[in-house]
Design a protein around this motif. Structure first.
Motif, PDB file in Angstrom:
ATOM      1  N   LYS A 191      39.209  27.520  40.003  1.00 23.82           N
ATOM      2  CA  LYS A 191      38.068  27.219  39.142  1.00 23.82           C
ATOM      3  C   LYS A 191      36.795  27.935  39.579  1.00 23.82           C
ATOM      4  O   LYS A 191      35.864  28.068  38.798  1.00 23.82           O
ATOM      5  CB  LYS A 191      37.828  25.717  39.103  1.00 23.82           C
ATOM      6  CG  LYS A 191      38.941  24.970  38.420  1.00 23.82           C
ATOM      7  CD  LYS A 191      38.621  23.506  38.316  1.00 23.82           C
ATOM      8  CE  LYS A 191      39.794  22.749  37.760  1.00 23.82           C
ATOM      9  NZ  LYS A 191      39.769  22.643  36.334  1.00 23.82           N
ATOM     10  N   PRO A 250      34.727  33.063  37.927  1.00 24.24           N
ATOM     11  CA  PRO A 250      34.159  33.034  36.567  1.00 24.24           C
ATOM     12  C   PRO A 250      35.125  33.619  35.532  1.00 24.24           C
ATOM     13  O   PRO A 250      35.966  34.464  35.840  1.00 24.24           O
ATOM     14  CB  PRO A 250      32.910  33.911  36.684  1.00 24.24           C
ATOM     15  CG  PRO A 250      32.605  33.978  38.134  1.00 24.24           C
ATOM     16  CD  PRO A 250      33.909  33.822  38.850  1.00 24.24           C
ATOM     17  N   HIS A 251      34.975  33.168  34.288  1.00 31.13           N
ATOM     18  CA  HIS A 251      35.890  33.581  33.221  1.00 31.13           C
ATOM     19  C   HIS A 251      35.820  35.081  32.941  1.00 31.13           C
ATOM     20  O   HIS A 251      36.837  35.704  32.618  1.00 31.13           O
ATOM     21  CB  HIS A 251      35.611  32.796  31.943  1.00 31.13           C
ATOM     22  CG  HIS A 251      35.978  31.352  32.067  1.00 31.13           C
ATOM     23  ND1 HIS A 251      37.273  30.912  32.121  1.00 31.13           N
ATOM     24  CD2 HIS A 251      35.214  30.237  32.187  1.00 31.13           C
ATOM     25  CE1 HIS A 251      37.307  29.607  32.250  1.00 31.13           C
ATOM     26  NE2 HIS A 251      36.067  29.159  32.302  1.00 31.13           N
ATOM     27  N   LYS A 252      34.658  35.686  33.054  1.00 31.02           N
ATOM     28  CA  LYS A 252      34.558  37.126  32.821  1.00 31.02           C
ATOM     29  C   LYS A 252      35.327  37.912  33.878  1.00 31.02           C
ATOM     30  O   LYS A 252      35.962  38.926  33.563  1.00 31.02           O
ATOM     31  CB  LYS A 252      33.090  37.557  32.811  1.00 31.02           C
ATOM     32  CG  LYS A 252      32.353  37.097  31.584  1.00 31.02           C
ATOM     33  CD  LYS A 252      30.959  37.657  31.536  1.00 31.02           C
ATOM     34  CE  LYS A 252      30.295  37.233  30.245  1.00 31.02           C
ATOM     35  NZ  LYS A 252      28.964  37.828  30.084  1.00 31.02           N
ATOM     36  N   GLN A 290      37.920  36.682  35.542  1.00 29.86           N
ATOM     37  CA  GLN A 290      39.326  36.404  35.264  1.00 29.86           C
ATOM     38  C   GLN A 290      39.860  37.381  34.231  1.00 29.86           C
ATOM     39  O   GLN A 290      40.966  37.927  34.387  1.00 29.86           O
ATOM     40  CB  GLN A 290      39.505  34.972  34.757  1.00 29.86           C
ATOM     41  CG  GLN A 290      39.290  33.910  35.782  1.00 29.86           C
ATOM     42  CD  GLN A 290      39.481  32.518  35.214  1.00 29.86           C
ATOM     43  OE1 GLN A 290      40.030  32.339  34.124  1.00 29.86           O
ATOM     44  NE2 GLN A 290      39.025  31.519  35.939  1.00 29.86           N
ATOM     45  N   GLN A 291      39.077  37.622  33.180  1.00 30.71           N
ATOM     46  CA  GLN A 291      39.518  38.543  32.144  1.00 30.71           C
ATOM     47  C   GLN A 291      39.633  39.961  32.667  1.00 30.71           C
ATOM     48  O   GLN A 291      40.569  40.696  32.326  1.00 30.71           O
ATOM     49  CB  GLN A 291      38.567  38.497  30.953  1.00 30.71           C
ATOM     50  CG  GLN A 291      39.057  39.304  29.770  1.00 30.71           C
ATOM     51  CD  GLN A 291      40.406  38.814  29.264  1.00 30.71           C
ATOM     52  OE1 GLN A 291      40.586  37.621  29.051  1.00 30.71           O
ATOM     53  NE2 GLN A 291      41.352  39.716  29.092  1.00 30.71           N
ATOM     54  N   ARG A 314      42.857  40.121  34.561  1.00 22.34           N
ATOM     55  CA  ARG A 314      43.989  40.135  33.620  1.00 22.34           C
ATOM     56  C   ARG A 314      44.161  41.524  32.988  1.00 22.34           C
ATOM     57  O   ARG A 314      45.280  41.962  32.744  1.00 22.34           O
ATOM     58  CB  ARG A 314      43.770  39.108  32.510  1.00 22.34           C
ATOM     59  CG  ARG A 314      44.075  37.705  32.905  1.00 22.34           C
ATOM     60  CD  ARG A 314      44.057  36.800  31.679  1.00 22.34           C
ATOM     61  NE  ARG A 314      44.191  35.428  32.076  1.00 22.34           N
ATOM     62  CZ  ARG A 314      43.187  34.568  32.167  1.00 22.34           C
ATOM     63  NH1 ARG A 314      41.963  34.941  31.868  1.00 22.34           N
ATOM     64  NH2 ARG A 314      43.396  33.327  32.537  1.00 22.34           N
TER      65      ARG A 314
END
Length: 102
Positions: free
Chosen positions: A75, A78-80, A82-83, A86
């Motif tokens: 957690k 950060p989501h950015k 993570q992307q 990926r």
């Protein structure tokens, strides 16, 4: 007979309870601290570059499923970021465990 049941219970507990990712990367303050598993060279270099540009701490785990590789992130990432991880992940380098239906 009782020992067979006990052995089966221990085996099932071991298969379910323990976390067994195919690949594990641990980042601390923008540096790759630990890696476990077979990390493809380009993926490792790209992750180090992402961590160097935008420092973060957390864990990235890759699990093998029947349909291919599944990535999970802690957690604290950060989501950015993570992307971005990926996007550089080599899906062709990780083969699935099961047969795909056509």
């Amino acid at each position: 007979m009782l020992y067979v049941i006990a052995a089966a219970a221990v085996l099932i507990l071991w298969l379910v309870a323990f976390d067994r990712p195919a690949l594990k990367l641990v980042f601390k303050d923008g540096l790759l601290d630990k890696s476990k598993g077979n990390v493809p060279h380009a993926f490792g270099q790209n992750c180090k570059e992402i961590a160097r540009k935008t420092p973060f701490s957390g864990t990235v785990k890759v699990y093998m499923t029947r349909s291919g590789a599944k990535m999970t992130f802690s957690k604290s990432i950060p989501h950015k970021i993570q992307q971005r991880i990926r996007n550089v992940f080599p899906h062709q380098g990780f083969r699935s465990n099961g047969k795909k239906r056509a």
